[in-house]
Write a protein that holds these residues in place. Structure first.
Motif, short mmCIF file in Angstrom:
data_model
loop_
_atom_site.label_atom_id
_atom_site.label_comp_id
_atom_site.label_asym_id
_atom_site.label_seq_id
_atom_site.Cartn_x
_atom_site.Cartn_y
_atom_site.Cartn_z
N SER A 103 0.85 -1.19 0.00
CA SER A 103 0.00 0.00 0.00
C SER A 103 0.88 1.24 0.00
CB SER A 103 -0.89 0.00 1.26
OG SER A 103 -0.08 0.25 2.41
N ARG A 104 0.25 2.39 -0.17
CA ARG A 104 1.01 3.64 -0.17
C ARG A 104 1.71 3.83 1.17
NH1 ARG A 104 1.01 8.83 1.26
NH2 ARG A 104 1.68 10.40 -0.23
N ASP A 105 0.99 3.58 2.26
CA ASP A 105 1.60 3.74 3.59
C ASP A 105 2.76 2.77 3.80
OD1 ASP A 105 -0.17 5.76 4.23
OD2 ASP A 105 -1.57 4.43 5.28
N GLU A 106 2.63 1.56 3.31
CA GLU A 106 3.72 0.59 3.44
C GLU A 106 4.94 1.03 2.63
OE1 GLU A 106 1.41 -3.66 4.11
OE2 GLU A 106 1.36 -2.73 2.12
N LEU A 107 4.69 1.59 1.45
CA LEU A 107 5.80 2.10 0.64
C LEU A 107 6.49 3.28 1.31
CD1 LEU A 107 4.24 1.90 -2.95
CD2 LEU A 107 6.17 0.57 -2.07
N VAL A 108 5.71 4.17 1.90
CA VAL A 108 6.30 5.31 2.62
C VAL A 108 7.14 4.81 3.78
CG1 VAL A 108 5.73 7.32 4.06
CG2 VAL A 108 4.53 6.96 1.89
N ASP A 109 6.63 3.84 4.54
CA ASP A 109 7.40 3.26 5.66
C ASP A 109 8.69 2.62 5.16
OD1 ASP A 109 5.50 4.05 7.50
OD2 ASP A 109 4.52 2.08 7.61
N LYS A 110 8.60 1.93 4.03
CA LYS A 110 9.78 1.28 3.46
C LYS A 110 10.83 2.32 3.08
CE LYS A 110 11.72 -2.48 1.80
NZ LYS A 110 12.27 -3.48 2.72
N ILE A 111 10.39 3.40 2.47
CA ILE A 111 11.32 4.46 2.07
C ILE A 111 11.98 5.08 3.30
CG2 ILE A 111 11.44 6.81 1.12
CD1 ILE A 111 9.40 5.87 -1.00
N HIS A 112 11.19 5.32 4.35
CA HIS A 112 11.75 5.89 5.58
C HIS A 112 12.79 4.94 6.19
CE1 HIS A 112 9.38 9.54 5.84
NE2 HIS A 112 8.29 8.84 5.54
N ASP A 113 12.48 3.65 6.19
CA ASP A 113 13.43 2.66 6.71
C ASP A 113 14.72 2.65 5.89
OD1 ASP A 113 11.61 1.91 8.66
OD2 ASP A 113 10.95 0.09 7.61
N LEU A 114 14.58 2.69 4.58
CA LEU A 114 15.76 2.68 3.72
C LEU A 114 16.58 3.96 3.89
CD1 LEU A 114 14.24 1.08 0.50
CD2 LEU A 114 15.88 0.04 2.07
N GLU A 115 15.90 5.10 4.01
CA GLU A 115 16.63 6.35 4.24
C GLU A 115 17.39 6.31 5.56
OE1 GLU A 115 13.45 9.23 3.85
OE2 GLU A 115 13.97 9.62 1.74
N ALA A 116 16.77 5.73 6.60
CA ALA A 116 17.45 5.61 7.90
C ALA A 116 18.67 4.70 7.78
CB ALA A 116 16.48 5.08 8.95
N ILE A 118 20.45 4.20 5.08
CA ILE A 118 21.47 4.94 4.33
C ILE A 118 22.17 5.93 5.24
CG2 ILE A 118 21.80 6.68 2.52
CD1 ILE A 118 19.60 5.18 0.92
N ASP A 119 21.41 6.64 6.07
CA ASP A 119 22.02 7.59 7.01
C ASP A 119 22.99 6.88 7.95
OD1 ASP A 119 20.64 9.73 5.93
OD2 ASP A 119 19.06 9.72 7.47
N ARG A 120 22.59 5.72 8.49
CA ARG A 120 23.48 4.97 9.38
C ARG A 120 24.74 4.53 8.64
NH1 ARG A 120 18.58 2.74 11.01
NH2 ARG A 120 18.98 0.80 9.89
N LEU A 121 24.59 4.07 7.40
CA LEU A 121 25.75 3.65 6.62
C LEU A 121 26.66 4.83 6.32
CD1 LEU A 121 24.09 1.16 4.12
CD2 LEU A 121 25.82 0.61 5.83
N GLU A 122 26.09 5.96 5.95
CA GLU A 122 26.90 7.14 5.68
C GLU A 122 27.65 7.59 6.92
OE1 GLU A 122 24.02 9.88 4.04
OE2 GLU A 122 24.50 9.28 1.97
N ASN A 123 26.97 7.60 8.07
CA ASN A 123 27.62 7.99 9.32
C ASN A 123 28.73 7.01 9.69
OD1 ASN A 123 26.01 10.25 9.61
ND2 ASN A 123 24.50 9.18 10.88
#
Length: 138
Positions: A103-116, A118-123
């Protein structure tokens, strides 16, 4: 040389998709994509080395309409998918279907998880880089 660990380029995946869909020679793939003849030939070599396709060079000539003009030229190289390529394409299709069913909400959650992530990997990478620089300086 069967090395399926090596990632395929987007160009190679496009060539595989063309072959799967019936455009199986260099000229047809060139016409169906934005790839040059050289790029298609390179992809053929790479995919053949990975045992994803079998390439043949039929004898004779072929007549085709290209850019509105009738042309006759040597029959171009043709490719057929191997079982390994068929399995690869099926797995890739299943991966893409996995996201279509969210669903749209599940996709948004997935994107937020992936962004987090990426941030952890970059840090983590930046921290590691600083440690290496300190080690080199010290």
């Amino acid at each position: 040389m069967s090395n399926t660990e090596e990632p395929l380029r987007e160009k190679d995946r496009a060539v595989l998709a063309c072959i799967r869909d019936g455009d199986n020679d260099v000229q047809q793939i060139k016409a169906a994509t934005t790839l040059s003849k050289r790029e298609v030939n390179y992809s053929f070599e790479k995919l053949e080395d990975l045992d994803f396709i079998e390439v043949s060079r039929p004898d004779g000539q072929v007549e085709r309409i290209i850019d509105g003009q009738k042309r006759v030229f040597d029959t171009p190289k043709e490719a057929t998918l191997t079982e390994q390529a068929i399995q690869y394409l099926q797995a890739a299709n299943q991966d893409s279907n996995r996201y279509q069913n969210l669903s749209r909400d599940e996709l948004v959650d997935k994107i937020h998880d992936l962004e987090a992530r990426i941030d952890r990997l970059e840090n983590g990478f930046e921290s590691f880089r600083q440690q290496v620089l300190q080690k080199l300086d010290g």
